[in-house]
Design an enzyme around this catalytic site. Structure first.
Site, PDB file in Angstrom:
ATOM      1  N   ASP A  37       0.832  -1.205   0.000  1.00 27.59           N
ATOM      2  CA  ASP A  37       0.000   0.000   0.000  1.00 27.59           C
ATOM      3  C   ASP A  37       0.861   1.247   0.000  1.00 27.59           C
ATOM      4  OD1 ASP A  37      -1.669  -2.304   1.261  1.00 27.59           O
ATOM      5  OD2 ASP A  37      -3.071  -0.800   0.519  1.00 27.59           O
TER       6      ASP A  37
HETATM    7  C1  LIG Z   1      -2.675  -4.174  -5.324  1.00 27.16           C
HETATM    8  S1  LIG Z   1      -2.614  -3.358  -3.836  1.00 27.16           S
HETATM    9  C2  LIG Z   1      -3.593  -4.336  -2.849  1.00 27.16           C
HETATM   10  C3  LIG Z   1      -3.305  -4.086  -1.407  1.00 27.16           C
HETATM   11  O1  LIG Z   1      -4.439  -3.478  -0.807  1.00 27.16           O
HETATM   12  C4  LIG Z   1      -4.930  -4.368   0.159  1.00 27.16           C
HETATM   13  O2  LIG Z   1      -5.515  -3.721   1.228  1.00 27.16           O
HETATM   14  P1  LIG Z   1      -7.122  -3.509   1.228  1.00 27.16           P
HETATM   15  O3  LIG Z   1      -7.731  -4.772   0.732  1.00 27.16           O
HETATM   16  O4  LIG Z   1      -7.420  -3.207   2.679  1.00 27.16           O
HETATM   17  O5  LIG Z   1      -7.378  -2.332   0.323  1.00 27.16           O
HETATM   18  C5  LIG Z   1      -3.711  -5.145   0.603  1.00 27.16           C
HETATM   19  O6  LIG Z   1      -2.908  -4.393   1.471  1.00 27.16           O
HETATM   20  C6  LIG Z   1      -3.058  -5.388  -0.717  1.00 27.16           C
HETATM   21  O7  LIG Z   1      -1.732  -5.728  -0.680  1.00 27.16           O
END
Ligand SMILES: CSC[C@H]1O[C@H](OP(=O)(O)O)[C@H](O)[C@@H]1O
Length: 352
Positions: free
Chosen positions: A248
């Site tokens: 992120d």
């Molecule tokens: C391709 S980046 C995806 C990244 O985002 C996810 O978090 P969330 O589902 O809470 O938005 C997770 O950290 C992933 O690695």
């Protein structure tokens, strides 16, 4: 086979796949303005660092297209900045929405000083800039996949079949299409390198069991779902070759914020002598942030832990701690950071 589409945009019409309803149903909902996008991002109907930035940007494009041109470019700039600053507040950890907002605000500000462009023309330029994010993301993802697959295959001695573990969801449901870490897995699969993918459930939101498993089954990539607490045993039992996760936000020193549970996987990978990769667009590297200590970590609602849907599964009154992310120190990212510009040693990142 077409990859799943988390985001559908066509000539000012924006829809997202409501990821809270997956895997039971594939339901698209309309996003008609910035407020719709903010709520959908906050409630995680759409999630994933790149997807958040794309939906946020497109929602402003949708709103601006419906708007009569403001009186002056200064009025337009104030409106654009207000809307983008608001979108950034939806979820603080991923850098992508912040970067997209900064780029668009800079463009809008530059247009104010451009005498040859009137307010209506400036609005059109901004809308086209916001709409371009989708295509740019798709191109970057493909490059990430290829760079990552090549590097993993090489560092694993070009074994004919690899066993890879991944966490959370980093595929078509987190991006505009191909994915980041899951994009690398797609490329490994296309090259016939995948023996098995082990995907973790990723409590408490279950991106792995609800979303990544859905994508892997949809594309017939051989995969096994494991609970988060099975990771160490799986590494030992199945002799996993590599772990690859998304990001992120990556700090300038390579420390990486990613879904909660990533740090412990990196520690386990180290103790099992397994390569640990992070895959993300190069723009996820925030050179303004010196180390992982400065990355804001989003706290999520406790109900995500204490309930499964509407059913309470933890005692009322129990204290909860529900950070959405954790930070993996650069030295544990032993495979490297995979970007569309290539694979970088985690402690040797320089702006390019
Ligand atoms: C391709 S980046 C995806 C990244 O985002 C996810 O978090 P969330 O589902 O809470 O938005 C997770 O950290 C992933 O690695």
């Amino acid at each position: 086979m077409a990859t799943l589409q988390a985001i559908k945009y066509n000539d000012g019409s924006l829809e997202i796949l409501d990821q809270l309803l997956l895997p039971e149903s594939c339901t698209y909902i309309s996003i008609n303005n910035v407020q719709d996008a903010w709520s959908a991002i906050r409630e995680m109907k759409v999630r994933g660092a790149p997807a958040i930035a794309i939906v946020g940007s497109l929602s402003l494009a949708v709103e601006l297209r419906k708007l009569a041109a403001p009186e002056t470019k200064k009025d337009l700039h104030s409106l654009v900045k207000e809307k983008l600053d608001y979108l950034v507040t939806s979820r603080p950890t991923a850098v992508n929405m912040q970067l997209a907002a900064e780029a668009c605000v800079k463009l809008s500000n530059d247009l104010v000083d451009k005498a040859s462009v009137d307010a209506a023309e400036a609005k059109d330029v901004i809308v086209k800039h916001l709409e371009a994010m989708l295509a740019n993301d798709i191109a970057d993802n493909l490059a990430i996949g290829e760079h990552g697959a090549r590097d993993i295959a090489k560092k694993c001695g070009n074994k004919d079949k690899l066993r890879v573990l991944t966490h959370c969801n980093t595929g078509s449901l987190a991006t505009a299409g191909y994915g980041t870490a899951l994009g690398v897995i797609r490329s490994l699969h296309k090259a016939n390198f995948v023996d098995q993918v082990y995907c973790t459930e990723t409590r408490p939101y279950n991106q792995g069991s609800r979303l990544t498993a859905f994508e892997l089954v949809y594309e017939k990539i051989p995969a096994t779902l494991i609970c988060d607490d099975m990771a160490a045993a799986a590494m030992k039992e199945f002799k996993i070759d590599a772990v690859i996760v998304g990001a992120d936000r990556v700090a300038a020193n390579g420390d990486t914020a990613n879904k909660i549970g990533t740090y412990q996987l990196a520690v386990l990978a180290k103790s099992h002598n397994i390569l640990f990769y992070v895959a993300a667009p190069f723009s996820s590297i925030d050179f303004q942030i010196p180390s992982g200590q400065s990355i804001p970590i989003e706290e999520r609602p406790h109900s995500e832990m204490t309930h499964t849907g509407s059913i309470r599964t933890a005692a009322a009154g129990i204290n909860c701690w529900n950070p959405g992310f954790d930070v993996t120190p650069a030295e544990l990212i032993t495979g490297g950071i995979v970007t569309e510009k290539g694979v970088f040693k985690s402690d040797q990142l320089v702006p390019v």
